[in-house]
Design a protein around this motif. Structure first.
Motif, mmCIF file in Angstrom:
data_model
loop_
_atom_site.group_PDB
_atom_site.id
_atom_site.type_symbol
_atom_site.label_atom_id
_atom_site.label_comp_id
_atom_site.label_asym_id
_atom_site.label_seq_id
_atom_site.Cartn_x
_atom_site.Cartn_y
_atom_site.Cartn_z
ATOM 1 N N ASN A 373 30.020 -8.759 -16.153
ATOM 2 C CA ASN A 373 29.308 -7.463 -16.140
ATOM 3 C C ASN A 373 29.874 -6.508 -15.093
ATOM 4 O OD1 ASN A 373 27.545 -8.188 -18.134
ATOM 5 N ND2 ASN A 373 25.920 -8.860 -16.740
ATOM 6 N N LEU A 374 30.601 -7.064 -14.137
ATOM 7 C CA LEU A 374 31.148 -6.238 -13.051
ATOM 8 C C LEU A 374 32.346 -5.412 -13.492
ATOM 9 C CD1 LEU A 374 30.921 -8.997 -10.326
ATOM 10 C CD2 LEU A 374 29.630 -6.859 -10.345
ATOM 11 N N ASP A 376 32.774 -4.209 -16.858
ATOM 12 C CA ASP A 376 32.619 -3.645 -18.213
ATOM 13 C C ASP A 376 32.483 -2.128 -18.219
ATOM 14 O OD1 ASP A 376 30.089 -3.331 -17.226
ATOM 15 O OD2 ASP A 376 29.071 -4.454 -18.796
ATOM 16 N N ASN A 378 30.142 -0.364 -17.248
ATOM 17 C CA ASN A 378 28.778 0.075 -17.540
ATOM 18 C C ASN A 378 27.898 -0.160 -16.303
ATOM 19 O OD1 ASN A 378 26.187 0.449 -18.466
ATOM 20 N ND2 ASN A 378 26.344 -0.999 -20.179
ATOM 21 N N PHE A 379 27.381 0.910 -15.742
ATOM 22 C CA PHE A 379 26.554 0.806 -14.530
ATOM 23 C C PHE A 379 25.300 -0.037 -14.778
ATOM 24 C CE2 PHE A 379 23.086 2.434 -11.831
ATOM 25 C CZ PHE A 379 23.630 2.146 -10.585
ATOM 26 N N THR A 381 24.791 -2.698 -16.608
ATOM 27 C CA THR A 381 24.900 -4.161 -16.692
ATOM 28 C C THR A 381 25.347 -4.653 -15.326
ATOM 29 O OG1 THR A 381 27.201 -4.011 -17.354
ATOM 30 C CG2 THR A 381 25.576 -4.112 -19.136
ATOM 31 N N SER A 471 26.654 -3.742 -9.957
ATOM 32 C CA SER A 471 26.928 -3.209 -11.303
ATOM 33 C C SER A 471 28.398 -3.231 -11.667
ATOM 34 C CB SER A 471 26.468 -1.744 -11.385
ATOM 35 O OG SER A 471 25.082 -1.666 -11.464
ATOM 36 N N GLU A 472 29.226 -2.764 -10.727
ATOM 37 C CA GLU A 472 30.635 -2.546 -11.050
ATOM 38 C C GLU A 472 31.508 -2.826 -9.833
ATOM 39 O OE1 GLU A 472 32.434 -1.253 -14.001
ATOM 40 O OE2 GLU A 472 30.596 -2.190 -14.735
HETATM 41 CA CA CA Z 1 28.553 -3.287 -15.299
#
Ligand code: CA
Ligand code: FUL
Length: 481
Positions: A373-374, A376, A378-379, A381, A471-472
């Protein structure tokens, strides 16, 4: 008989607890501490927007007008708010905040509550309205519109009396009621009245409730919020440690504000969610001056400001003052376009996007909270650890030697700000070498690191207020000279 019974009871208890923890952990973490409301979250995602200082000072070439200026001095020869909006848009900025009234009291709209306004100027024979033109231009260019209004007023005859508070509210009514949606109301805390100056006791609760009444979605900026806070300097430099939290009880904007160091770092245990907004001018002054045409900040300076503001969990409010024509000078607009191009060049591709990413801990061992998820983009996920777990290591295997010097990390702030200390290592082929040890992350942290070429990067979260939620993560190379 007794033994097995106790054993059974214990077993039931232990299994029951384990099941309960697993059930807790397979659910998203509970929010921790104060959290942003929907408005604050949307605002944080804007990241950069433009400040516009414009008024009599533009024509008289001073920073603080006395309020005694003849309103006729305000006379832009070719006001073009669409050019401001086009410039902000080209710079990737998400909105514009204009000095509707600076300390000199001059209103850029035809206020009914002052004699010192555009209506008394020669511009458009007194028929003009800068707020109308700018709010229309912002809408046309898909930008948000914001308003700066100085409580300190060196012109208004009622300033220094209780009546002034109502005048100020009437002015708020005009600027917030007549120009469509306003995303931010900016209250300047400055007051240069000396010891013998006029004393005004501002009715902050009334000012704030007026904004809330007229523009429920607007953020209120002041030294102490209530929605976003000053960072304690005008250089665009947020603290390396920056908690989006502050206890504001007992403080007021201006003279009653907390010390600048506290504003710069926030407070780890602050009672209110209060993110920072770093304001700075592209020129030495806030207002245009022909003498500063050759002192527009360099591309490198602007990038560094980006790293010390947006890269430190703050929003960047970059001032770009129009000239006496009412245009943004080409020296400034060219620089802004270069700035955008540089940010795009550096940040459009995450060098770790295709990496293999793993974590020492994963909440409930569930893919829902997994390390992939880090990466992808997308904030919403995120990777998370189990409740009570405040340490974790995240390893990025890039697959091939990759040069980078910027590391981006985003915490999932809708559930609160958590990370308190973390470090970054890279694999030099035989061992891990530490290149950074830092404190907070928040919405967005960008670390400026020495350029290294490596196959593997490790981020160790060493302490957090509650289980970390990220998130990222991104790796980038800033190769701009
Ligand atoms: Ca993410
Ligand atoms: C300060 C003011 O005194 C400056 O003139 C400028 O408007 C800056 C953004 O805030 O407090």
């Amino acid at each position: 008989m007794r033994k097995p019974l106790i054993f059974n009871l214990l077993a039931i208890l232990i299994l029951g607890c384990a099941a309960e923890t697993a059930a807790q952990n397979s659910a998203p973490p509970a929010p921790f501490g104060p959290i942003p409301d929907a408005r604050q979250l949307a605002w944080q995602k804007m990241e950069t927007y433009m400040f516009v200082h414009f008024g009599p000072n533009t024509f008289t070439n001073v920073e603080w007008g006395s309020g005694a200026e003849n309103p006729e001095v305000f006379n832009p020869t070719d006001l073009d708010c669409r050019q401001w909006a086009a410039t902000a848009k080209a710079a990737g900025m998400k909105g514009i905040i204009i000095t509707a009234k600076h300390h000199d009291g001059f209103c850029l709209w035809p206020s009914k509550f002052s004699e010192h306004t555009v209506a008394r100027s020669l511009w458009k024979n007194g028929q003009g309205d800068v707020l109308r033109e700018l709010s229309d231009a912002c809408r046309e260019y898909g930008l948000k519109f914001g308003v700066y209004l100085s409580p300190w007023d060196r012109n208004h005859p009622t300033y220094g009396t209780a009546d002034y508070n109502q005048v100020f509210v009437n002015m708020l009514d005009e600027v917030l009621g007549n120009y469509g949606e306003v995303f931010e109301q900016w209250f300047d805390g400055a007051n240069g009245e000396g010891p013998n100056g006029k004393k005004q006791v501002y009715d902050w609760p009334l000012f704030n409730s007026t904004v809330n009444r007229l523009q429920a979605k607007a953020m209120i900026f002041s030294d102490v919020g209530p929605d976003c806070r000053w960072v304690g300097n005008e250089n665009g430099v947020m603290g390396e440690t920056n908690w989006s939290r502050l206890t504001t009880e007992g403080f007021t904007p201006g003279w009653g504000a907390p010390d600048t160091k506290t504003l710069n770092t926030g407070q780890i245990d602050g009672a209110r969610w209060l993110p920072g907004e770093a304001d700075v001018s592209i020129r030495p002054g806030w207002f245009y001056s022909p003498e500063t045409d050759n002192n527009v900040k360099s591309l490198r300076q602007l990038l560094n400001i980006y790293y010390t503001s947006a890269g430190r969990n703050a929003n960047l409010l970059l001032n770009v003052p129009p000239d006496t024509r009412g245009h943004i000078h080409s020296n400034d607009s060219v620089r802004l376009v270069e700035f955008r191009a540089a940010l795009d060049r550096i940040f459009s591709v995450n060098l770790a996007a295709k990496a293999k990413i793993t974590a020492s801990e994963t909440r409930a061992n569930s893919p829902l909270f997994g390390a992939t998820n880090l990466l992808d983009g997308n904030f919403d996920t995120y990777w998370a650890a189990d409740d009570g777990q405040t340490k974790a290591e995240i390893t990025i295997d890039l697959g091939k030697e990759t040069a980078f010097n910027r590391l981006l990390i985003q915490e999932y702030i809708p559930l609160g700000q958590r990370v308190k200390q973390f470090s970054v290592d890279y694999w030099d082929g035989s061992q891990w070498l530490t290149i950074a040890r830092q404190t907070t992350v928040g919405y967005k942290r960008i670390l400026c690191l020495p350029r290294v070429k490596t196959k593997k990067i490790r981020i160790s979260i060493e302490d957090a207020l509650a289980c970390p939620i990220i998130s990222e993560i991104g790796c980038y190379l800033d190769d701009i000279q």
